[in-house]
Design a protein around this motif. Structure first.
Motif: not given
Length: 186
Positions: A94-96, A100-102, A129-130, A135-138
């Motif tokens: 969540d922190w990573l 938003y957008g960066a 986790a995947r 969704i977090a951008g990875g």
């Protein structure tokens, strides 16, 4: 081929088998690949947009973001807690994912592996986790999986680094992750 990989371990227990698995990844990393174990996930406060304010982000969260920004890829180690990933790992994701957008992990290759006591080795948690890190951008490498069942028995007297089958499989995951990070995929 060289790559820097940040490892996040979802178990805080000192003798955690997932921690040991991460140590094995460090030990068996291919030449030119550096794996950095992030220390301090337990000090990061639960994600709260009210405290995620530029110039006053909590230091542990800022340190996590900086560590992720400086590497080429991430390797997450997840045990399974009640059928899903541990809160500490979800909180790190969540922190990573912000700002938003960066996101610090935007577009970076990510692999998720782990071990658990159950007969499936934590696959549900690793799948969750995947999903979250994607969704977090990875850039989740769906084909890089390693789920080791029966951790309590398998690693009762043997460190994962000394288990030849585990060391070989883990080295393969790290090698393929580093290849993706270097842009050398086949």
């Amino acid at each position: 081929m060289s790559a820097r990989i940040l490892a996040l371990v979802g178990s805080l227990r000192a003798a955690s088998h997932n921690r040991q698995l991460a140590e094995a990844a460090v030990k068996h990393a291919p030449e030119g690949v550096t794996i950095e174990l992030f220390e301090g996930l337990e000090t990061i406060p639960f994600y709260n947009e009210d405290i995620d304010v530029e110039a006053s982000v909590p230091e542990p969260a800022a340190r996590l973001r900086a560590a992720a920004a400086e590497v080429d890829a991430l390797l997450l180690f997840s045990p399974e807690y009640n059928g899903t990933m541990p809160a500490v790992l979800k909180n790190a994701i969540d922190w990573l994912s912000r700002p938003y957008g960066a996101s610090a992990i935007a577009g970076k290759p990510v692999a998720v592996v782990g071990t658990a006591y159950g007969q499936y080795g934590g696959v549900w948690a690793q799948d969750e986790a995947r999903k979250a890190v994607g969704i977090a951008g990875g850039t989740v490498l769906e084909d890089l999986k390693l789920s080791i069942p029966g951790s309590v028995v398998r690693f009762a007297e043997t460190h994962p680094a000394d288990d030849a089958e585990v060391a070989t499989a883990l080295a393969e995951v790290v090698q393929r992750l580093s290849a993706h990070a270097s842009g050398v995929t086949a």
